[in-house]
Design a protein around this motif. Structure first.
Motif, PDB file in Angstrom:
ATOM      1  N   THR A 398       0.830  -1.194   0.000  1.00  0.00           N
ATOM      2  CA  THR A 398       0.000   0.000   0.000  1.00  0.00           C
ATOM      3  C   THR A 398       0.872   1.254   0.000  1.00  0.00           C
ATOM      4  O   THR A 398       0.403   2.344  -0.296  1.00  0.00           O
ATOM      5  CB  THR A 398      -0.906   0.023   1.237  1.00  0.00           C
ATOM      6  OG1 THR A 398      -0.112  -0.176   2.411  1.00  0.00           O
ATOM      7  CG2 THR A 398      -1.949  -1.077   1.147  1.00  0.00           C
ATOM      8  N   GLU A 399       2.130   1.107   0.353  1.00  0.00           N
ATOM      9  CA  GLU A 399       3.090   2.182   0.232  1.00  0.00           C
ATOM     10  C   GLU A 399       3.686   2.088  -1.165  1.00  0.00           C
ATOM     11  O   GLU A 399       4.104   1.017  -1.598  1.00  0.00           O
ATOM     12  CB  GLU A 399       4.155   2.051   1.314  1.00  0.00           C
ATOM     13  CG  GLU A 399       3.556   2.075   2.717  1.00  0.00           C
ATOM     14  CD  GLU A 399       4.546   1.598   3.755  1.00  0.00           C
ATOM     15  OE1 GLU A 399       5.492   2.334   4.064  1.00  0.00           O
ATOM     16  OE2 GLU A 399       4.372   0.472   4.243  1.00  0.00           O
ATOM     17  N   ALA A 400       3.785   3.225  -1.860  1.00  0.00           N
ATOM     18  CA  ALA A 400       4.039   3.233  -3.298  1.00  0.00           C
ATOM     19  C   ALA A 400       5.274   2.448  -3.715  1.00  0.00           C
ATOM     20  O   ALA A 400       6.338   2.580  -3.122  1.00  0.00           O
ATOM     21  CB  ALA A 400       4.178   4.676  -3.776  1.00  0.00           C
ATOM     22  N   THR A 401       5.096   1.628  -4.741  1.00  0.00           N
ATOM     23  CA  THR A 401       6.208   0.888  -5.312  1.00  0.00           C
ATOM     24  C   THR A 401       6.238   1.085  -6.816  1.00  0.00           C
ATOM     25  O   THR A 401       6.385   0.143  -7.580  1.00  0.00           O
ATOM     26  CB  THR A 401       6.079  -0.609  -4.986  1.00  0.00           C
ATOM     27  OG1 THR A 401       4.807  -1.074  -5.472  1.00  0.00           O
ATOM     28  CG2 THR A 401       6.153  -0.872  -3.496  1.00  0.00           C
ATOM     29  N   GLY A 402       6.092   2.303  -7.252  1.00  0.00           N
ATOM     30  CA  GLY A 402       6.090   2.590  -8.679  1.00  0.00           C
ATOM     31  C   GLY A 402       4.760   3.174  -9.104  1.00  0.00           C
ATOM     32  O   GLY A 402       3.773   3.112  -8.381  1.00  0.00           O
ATOM     33  N   VAL A 403       4.727   3.744 -10.311  1.00  0.00           N
ATOM     34  CA  VAL A 403       3.539   4.455 -10.758  1.00  0.00           C
ATOM     35  C   VAL A 403       3.296   4.219 -12.240  1.00  0.00           C
ATOM     36  O   VAL A 403       4.239   4.109 -13.031  1.00  0.00           O
ATOM     37  CB  VAL A 403       3.675   5.973 -10.472  1.00  0.00           C
ATOM     38  CG1 VAL A 403       4.825   6.573 -11.264  1.00  0.00           C
ATOM     39  CG2 VAL A 403       2.379   6.713 -10.753  1.00  0.00           C
ATOM     40  N   ILE A 404       2.024   4.120 -12.610  1.00  0.00           N
ATOM     41  CA  ILE A 404       1.584   4.096 -14.002  1.00  0.00           C
ATOM     42  C   ILE A 404       0.772   5.365 -14.218  1.00  0.00           C
ATOM     43  O   ILE A 404      -0.220   5.593 -13.525  1.00  0.00           O
ATOM     44  CB  ILE A 404       0.718   2.863 -14.318  1.00  0.00           C
ATOM     45  CG1 ILE A 404       1.435   1.573 -13.916  1.00  0.00           C
ATOM     46  CG2 ILE A 404       0.348   2.850 -15.793  1.00  0.00           C
ATOM     47  CD1 ILE A 404       2.739   1.324 -14.632  1.00  0.00           C
TER      48      ILE A 404
END
Length: 640
Positions: A398-404
């Motif tokens: 739930t903690e960001a691991t990349g983005v689209i």
């Protein structure tokens, strides 16, 4: 006729009980194997006496073999080679060195603590070297740890199953034929792995080739072709060399995934449904066939054997196998704890118990009972505590691991570059060729396509990404894309730039809790892109301190309402996240924002920097040092 009805009733009750256990587990958010074991034991001869798996005779072995083939194939089909490359060293060590450590440690524990003969002790250890995708994969779907940890655990579960099963066969052959040459037994292990790997690779490639070129075949029929091909490859390998079919199914699944067939997602969904059915049936039948008395006969020595396996052998194995990896201590601790045993251990142990009894060896029932006790203890202890441990160690996805990002305009590229500079994965999707060309010039991963295409979303990495954000110039389109991404992939954070709160729309009642409004309400994407392109936007960063926190919050809201200030990203607990419009700020948050600055050429590096130059974030003074009075059209945020 009466016998056939009894078997029919047995299978119907088994399926109903298995699916019911899956539904209850889904509702309570616990591993399904917990209820599968409970239901199987409760319905078996030692419980209510409803299920009698012995009625199936040798048919039980057939069901076990074909079901395990589907389960392992589905596990291989879900493995992404690109993701496995990130943990390849640790994964290789776990399948090789880790297997040896578990075999030796488990064997010694079973002999010294469980008081089993050396031969039976090492047979038990060979049966429990596997962790199993049947338990690990559903567990990770519920817990949702960060992708690196999930990939390592999933890869271990899939790849170690055939290795462990074949190793167990080699150990059993040694017990049944004590005068056999040890070198021949060892060569049998590698021969089975080799034969299985070759047949699986060739079969997986052939299936991919057929699916790509047979355009006249319907999608539904293609699913069945894959199933028939899978069982055909499995049987072929088994005919050439017993137990080599397990490796065949795993390799065939991996090769078919790597072939990138157009129907891959539909095939994986179909095989996933078959896997759930197979797991449900197998666990109910095998646990129903378990004698409760045999569990109590084992004694405390067997319990201590399993505890040593969990708390000593597994941590030592992980410490050695991940010594040179980039996993931190939190991730290693979680991997050390998560090693539940699954259906392969249960099924192979059940078959071995029958073989040992037929050959006149004592200990067959004890081995089966000890393996099932291992499954029960590891699943209950590790499965039920995994979520709490992941949250405590702060390794949840739930903690960001990349983005689209949908939208390859100036603002989208800026956000992607910030993620990339921080070591996070980032991918852009857009239908505008010129915008995609600009992204490529900045060394950003970009896809020229519609974000409605699920195959493109999958290639972009949405299945592994922590955040999806749709930020085109059309707010309605953004909301539709975000809802589609939620339905198909369910990423941890889904955001969109849209003109209204979805809670106010009847069409969006089912999605408002999942899709968050990005950045601020009523963000004018087109206007801020013009600011960036004209050099009239200033990138800044500030941190919220405990001293004067309420004042900082009020000041931030005033700046946002001015229309000249947009919080883009937030660093919290060493994680980078896109800001949601309804974000509740916390002490210690570091906010990266854009400020409209009318003075020209103040931020040339944002719009005109070379692709190779790093994107620097200008450090500004604390927010509370800026008077609230300066929140008009041109807020005054001068450097101290």
């Amino acid at each position: 006729m009466e016998g056939s009805f009894e078997i029919t009733l047995l299978m119907v009750i088994t399926i109903i009980a298995g699916i019911s256990a899956q539904v209850i587990a889904e509702f309570l958010k616990v591993p399904s194997i917990v209820f599968l074991l409970l239901f199987g034991i409760a319905l078996g001869p030692d419980g209510l006496g409803v299920l009698h798996p012995n009625l199936l005779g040798t048919g039980l072995e057939v069901i076990v073999a074909l079901s395990v083939a589907v389960i392992l194939f589905e596990g291989g089909l879900n493995l992404e080679l690109r993701e496995l490359g990130r943990v390849s060293g640790s994964l290789r060590n776990l399948v090789t060195i880790g297997t040896l450590i578990t075999l030796l440690g488990g064997g010694m524990a079973a002999h010294w603590l469980g008081e089993f003969p050396w031969s039976i002790a090492f047979l038990y250890a060979s049966l429990v070297v596997v962790t199993g995708p049947t338990v690990v994969s559903p567990l990770l779907k519920q817990v949702k740890v960060d992708r690196q940890v999930a990939t390592l655990l999933e890869g271990e579960g899939v790849l170690i199953d055939p290795v462990g099963a074949i190793l167990a066969v080699v150990v059993l052959d040694t017990i049944l034929n004590p005068n056999a040459n040890p070198l021949l037994a060892l060569s049998g292990l590698f021969l089975r792995l080799g034969i299985g790997g070759i047949i699986g690779a060739a079969g997986g490639w052939l299936l991919g080739w057929i699916l790509k070129r047979a355009s006249f075949i319907s999608e539904e029929l293609k699913n069945l072709i894959v199933l028939a091909g899978l069982w055909g490859l499995f049987t072929l390998a088994q005919m050439i060399r017993s137990e080599s079919g397990l490796m065949t199914t795993v390799v065939a699944g991996i090769l078919l995934r790597a072939s990138s067939v157009p129907e891959e997602r539909l095939i994986r969904r179909f095989k996933g449904q078959l896997t759930i059915l197979s797991i449900s049936v197998l666990f109910i039948l095998l646990s129903a066939d378990l004698s409760i008395a045999s569990l109590f006969v084992l004694g405390w020595g067997s319990v201590f054997t399993i505890l040593v396996l969990m708390f000593v052998v597994r941590p030592i194995s992980i410490a050695i196998c991940t010594w040179n990896s980039d996993l931190n201590w939190r991730q290693k601790l979680f991997v050390s704890w998560i090693a539940p045993r699954g259906i392969v251990s249960a099924s192979v142990a059940s078959l071995f118990a029958i073989l040992l009894t037929q050959r006149g060896f004592n200990g067959g029932d004890s081995i089966k009972a000890l393996v099932f006790l291992t499954i029960i203890m590891t699943v209950f202890f590790q499965g039920l505590t995994a979520r709490l441990l992941a949250k405590s160690l702060k390794i949840t996805s739930t903690e960001a691991t990349g983005v689209i990002i949908v939208g390859s305009h100036a603002l989208g590229r800026l956000i992607a570059r910030i993620f990339q500079e921080r070591g996070e994965s980032a991918a852009l999707i857009d239908t505008d060729p010129e915008a995609c060309k600009l992204a490529e010039q900045e060394n950003l991963q970009v896809f020229l396509s519609s974000a409605l295409d699920t195959e493109v979303l999958e290639k972009a990495g949405l299945a592994a990404a922590g955040t999806f954000v749709s930020m085109t110039n059309n707010g309605e389109v953004n909301l539709v894309l975000a809802q589609r991404a939620t339905e198909e992939f369910s990423p941890p954070r889904v955001l969109a730039v849209f003109p209204r709160d979805p809670q106010l729309s009847n069409d969006n009642k089912n999605h408002h809790q999942k899709v968050q409004q990005a950045f601020v309400q009523h963000l004018q994407i087109k206007t801020w892109n013009e600011y960036l392109n004209d050099g009239k936007a200033k990138l800044g960063k500030t941190e919220l301190k405990e001293d004067g926190f309420a004042f900082q919050q009020a000041h931030l809201q005033a700046l946002i309402h001015s229309g000249e200030f947009v919080p883009l990203l937030m660093e919290r607990d060493e994680r980078l996240m896109i800001v949601a419009a309804a974000e509740e700020w916390q002490v210690g948050d570091r906010i990266i924002y854009l400020l409209h600055d009318l003075r020209p050429n103040l931020l040339k590096r944002l719009s005109g920097a070379s692709p190779s130059s790093p994107l620097t974030v200008e450090k500004l003074p604390k927010v509370e040092e800026v008077p609230i009075a300066h929140t008009s059209r041109e807020p005054s945020l001068e450097k101290a």
